[in-house]
Design a protein around this motif. Structure first.
Motif, PDB file in Angstrom:
ATOM      1  N   UNK A  42      56.875  30.705  12.286  1.00 33.22           N
ATOM      2  CA  UNK A  42      57.503  29.397  11.950  1.00 33.22           C
ATOM      3  C   UNK A  42      56.252  28.596  11.960  1.00 33.22           C
ATOM      4  N   UNK A  43      56.044  27.808  10.498  1.00 30.43           N
ATOM      5  CA  UNK A  43      54.885  26.824  10.437  1.00 30.43           C
ATOM      6  C   UNK A  43      55.671  25.327  10.143  1.00 30.43           C
ATOM      7  N   UNK A  44      55.627  24.437  11.244  1.00 31.61           N
ATOM      8  CA  UNK A  44      56.177  23.094  10.944  1.00 31.61           C
ATOM      9  C   UNK A  44      55.499  22.575  10.105  1.00 31.61           C
ATOM     10  N   UNK A  91      57.210  35.680   4.977  1.00 33.70           N
ATOM     11  CA  UNK A  91      58.402  34.460   5.124  1.00 33.70           C
ATOM     12  C   UNK A  91      57.791  33.469   6.137  1.00 33.70           C
ATOM     13  N   UNK A  92      57.947  32.218   5.753  1.00 33.23           N
ATOM     14  CA  UNK A  92      57.792  31.406   6.693  1.00 33.23           C
ATOM     15  C   UNK A  92      58.625  30.171   6.861  1.00 33.23           C
ATOM     16  N   UNK A  93      59.102  30.057   7.822  1.00 36.90           N
ATOM     17  CA  UNK A  93      60.120  28.999   8.328  1.00 36.90           C
ATOM     18  C   UNK A  93      59.413  27.519   8.504  1.00 36.90           C
ATOM     19  N   UNK A  94      59.731  26.382   7.847  1.00 38.91           N
ATOM     20  CA  UNK A  94      59.042  25.131   7.686  1.00 38.91           C
ATOM     21  C   UNK A  94      59.836  24.228   8.367  1.00 38.91           C
ATOM     22  N   UNK A  95      60.803  24.319   8.756  1.00 39.49           N
ATOM     23  CA  UNK A  95      61.372  23.350   9.458  1.00 39.49           C
ATOM     24  C   UNK A  95      61.376  23.611  11.132  1.00 39.49           C
ATOM     25  N   UNK A  96      61.276  22.320  11.978  1.00 35.93           N
ATOM     26  CA  UNK A  96      61.226  22.303  13.236  1.00 35.93           C
ATOM     27  C   UNK A  96      61.517  21.176  13.782  1.00 35.93           C
ATOM     28  N   UNK A 281      52.412  27.171  19.351  1.00 38.73           N
ATOM     29  CA  UNK A 281      53.139  26.755  20.367  1.00 38.73           C
ATOM     30  C   UNK A 281      54.058  27.777  21.056  1.00 38.73           C
ATOM     31  N   UNK A 282      53.994  29.140  20.100  1.00 39.55           N
ATOM     32  CA  UNK A 282      54.854  30.397  20.498  1.00 39.55           C
ATOM     33  C   UNK A 282      56.321  30.258  20.177  1.00 39.55           C
ATOM     34  N   UNK A 283      56.964  29.156  20.702  1.00 36.66           N
ATOM     35  CA  UNK A 283      58.585  29.307  20.343  1.00 36.66           C
ATOM     36  C   UNK A 283      58.795  27.616  19.960  1.00 36.66           C
ATOM     37  N   UNK A 284      59.903  27.483  19.563  1.00 38.36           N
ATOM     38  CA  UNK A 284      60.165  26.198  18.813  1.00 38.36           C
ATOM     39  C   UNK A 284      60.707  25.271  20.041  1.00 38.36           C
ATOM     40  N   UNK A 285      60.731  25.750  21.344  1.00 36.97           N
ATOM     41  CA  UNK A 285      61.293  24.810  22.297  1.00 36.97           C
ATOM     42  C   UNK A 285      60.134  24.196  23.057  1.00 36.97           C
ATOM     43  N   UNK A 286      58.839  25.012  22.809  1.00 36.85           N
ATOM     44  CA  UNK A 286      57.809  24.437  23.538  1.00 36.85           C
ATOM     45  C   UNK A 286      57.187  23.223  23.268  1.00 36.85           C
ATOM     46  N   UNK A 287      57.351  22.168  23.782  1.00 34.82           N
ATOM     47  CA  UNK A 287      56.771  20.796  23.615  1.00 34.82           C
ATOM     48  C   UNK A 287      55.637  20.295  24.665  1.00 34.82           C
ATOM     49  N   UNK A 288      55.311  21.365  25.281  1.00 36.44           N
ATOM     50  CA  UNK A 288      54.498  21.075  26.410  1.00 36.44           C
ATOM     51  C   UNK A 288      53.007  21.397  26.531  1.00 36.44           C
ATOM     52  N   UNK A 289      52.694  22.409  25.464  1.00 33.65           N
ATOM     53  CA  UNK A 289      51.333  22.769  25.476  1.00 33.65           C
ATOM     54  C   UNK A 289      51.125  23.761  24.294  1.00 33.65           C
ATOM     55  N   UNK A 290      49.769  24.374  24.063  1.00 43.59           N
ATOM     56  CA  UNK A 290      49.825  25.278  23.090  1.00 43.59           C
ATOM     57  C   UNK A 290      48.791  26.394  23.512  1.00 43.59           C
ATOM     58  N   UNK A 291      48.757  27.408  22.861  1.00 45.64           N
ATOM     59  CA  UNK A 291      47.830  28.441  23.285  1.00 45.64           C
ATOM     60  C   UNK A 291      46.489  28.735  22.396  1.00 45.64           C
TER      61      UNK A 291
END
Length: 369
Positions: A42-44, A91-96, A281-291
């Protein structure tokens, strides 16, 4: 037997059928923590959005631009470098979190992906308000695979109450333009979905919306409201029937099936989320930090990093996360989902993921071959 990941790992392996997950392959702790080159990411494409939906996550608001997701868009040069550096990604999911069609370089990205044999999707959703005829043609010509269009209404009045700043008429006209080019090129792509979130103010037009979706050659799907305190539906029997899950709310779904609807922890394994600027960010629900940043450090290095592995171990119940682990601030981890439900949901989704993503079993088989 009470399902806990620790009790399973004490036996050295996880056999899913015993826990209602219906797969045969033995999955070990080492498997779950190993690096497997992803075929789906998933790549925003854009974190900005022009609408002001009442219960949309606050990171989409301009005043929140300094958060981890920021307020910007994916550059075509970064996209080109990423797909060439990671040939496993097909395959790449663009929407986030934002609206991908606000990205001024989206046309170049779509063209490059097509030429490189990479499939693009927008299953998480687009509002499709601001789309030019040229973009509609590019979506068809360069074989964009799937578009989920969020249309929470059946007319201007019912739509505008939630999609504040949007135009129902404009969205429908844009879909008609897209269908014109699909006919011109004799193409079935992109596949189109009409996503409808039922509220008290639009449930009366849901059947009208279904009819229009059919006329526009779109699959119609109900998405249950994430904020039950906002305009809860009144005709729950109708929504239970139309949702396909016999559920009118996400809590009803969880109570019935012992699983969390839309929980995204599984993405750490089969669909890792990357921000438009390369932050993992790992998952689409992570708005708190990155790795880490995959554009700077590489995808493999970031997915092997301690912080990324700590996120995996957290959702599997193997560790209590420190403050540096984004899960420590995630509402799902903190309060909304019992730990056993989180583990079951994560493993079920990892083994039977969204269309286009490999299952964990398939990914591990590819790694071993």
């Amino acid at each position: 037997m009470v399902f806990t990941i620790s009790s399973v790992f004490s036996k050295a392996a996880l056999q899913g059928r015993r826990y209602g997950l219906h797969f045969n392959q033995m999955i070990t702790k080492a498997d779950l923590l190993s690096y497997v080159p992803p075929t789906f990411v998933r790549l925003s494409a854009c974190s900005a959005c022009q609408l002001a939906c009442p219960v949309c996550d606050p990171h989409t608001r301009p005043e929140k631009r300094n958060g981890v997701l920021g307020w910007g868009y994916l550059r075509a040069k970064d996209f080109a470098a990423f797909i060439r550096a990671n040939p496993s990604v097909k395959t790449i999911e663009l929407s986030h979190s934002g609206e991908i069609f606000l990205n001024p370089e989206l046309g170049a990205i779509i063209k490059d992906a097509c030429e490189q044999g990479v499939t693009l999707t927008a299953r998480s959703g687009v509002n499709f308000n601001r789309v030019s005829p040229a973009m509609c043609e590019d979506l068809v010509k360069y074989r964009f695979r799937y578009l989920n269009v969020a249309i929470d209404g059946g007319d201007e009045e019912s739509y505008a109450k939630y999609r504040v700043g949007g135009s129902f008429t404009q969205v429908i006209n844009n879909i008609k333009t897209l269908n014109f080019y699909k006919e011109k090129y004799d193409s079935a792509l992109p596949e189109l979905e009409w996503q409808f979130i039922p509220f008290a103010h639009n449930e009366h037009v849901v059947l009208k919306a279904m009819t229009l979706a059919r006329e526009l050659k779109m699959v119609f799907k109900i998405k249950l409201n994430s904020r039950t305190e906002y305009a809860p539906v009144k005709n729950k029997a109708l929504i239970r029937y139309l949702s396909g899950s016999n559920s009118a709310t996400r809590q009803e779904y969880s109570d019935q099936y012992g699983l969390s609807l839309y929980l995204s922890c599984y993405q750490l394994w089969t669909a890792p989320q990357i921000n438009w600027d390369g932050k993992m960010t790992g998952c689409c629900a992570n708005y708190f930090g990155d790795t880490g940043n995959v554009f700077q450090d590489g995808l493999e290095a970031v997915m092997k990093s301690k912080r990324y592995l700590d996120m995996k171990m957290t959702v599997l119940g193997l560790i209590k996360p420190g403050s540096d682990v984004p899960c420590s601030r995630c509402p799902s981890y903190l309060s909304e989902v019992p730990m056993t439900t989180m583990i079951r949901s994560t493993l079920k989704s990892a083994l039977f993921p969204v269309p286009g993503a490999p299952s964990l079993s398939e990914a591990l088989s590819l790694k071993q071959s």
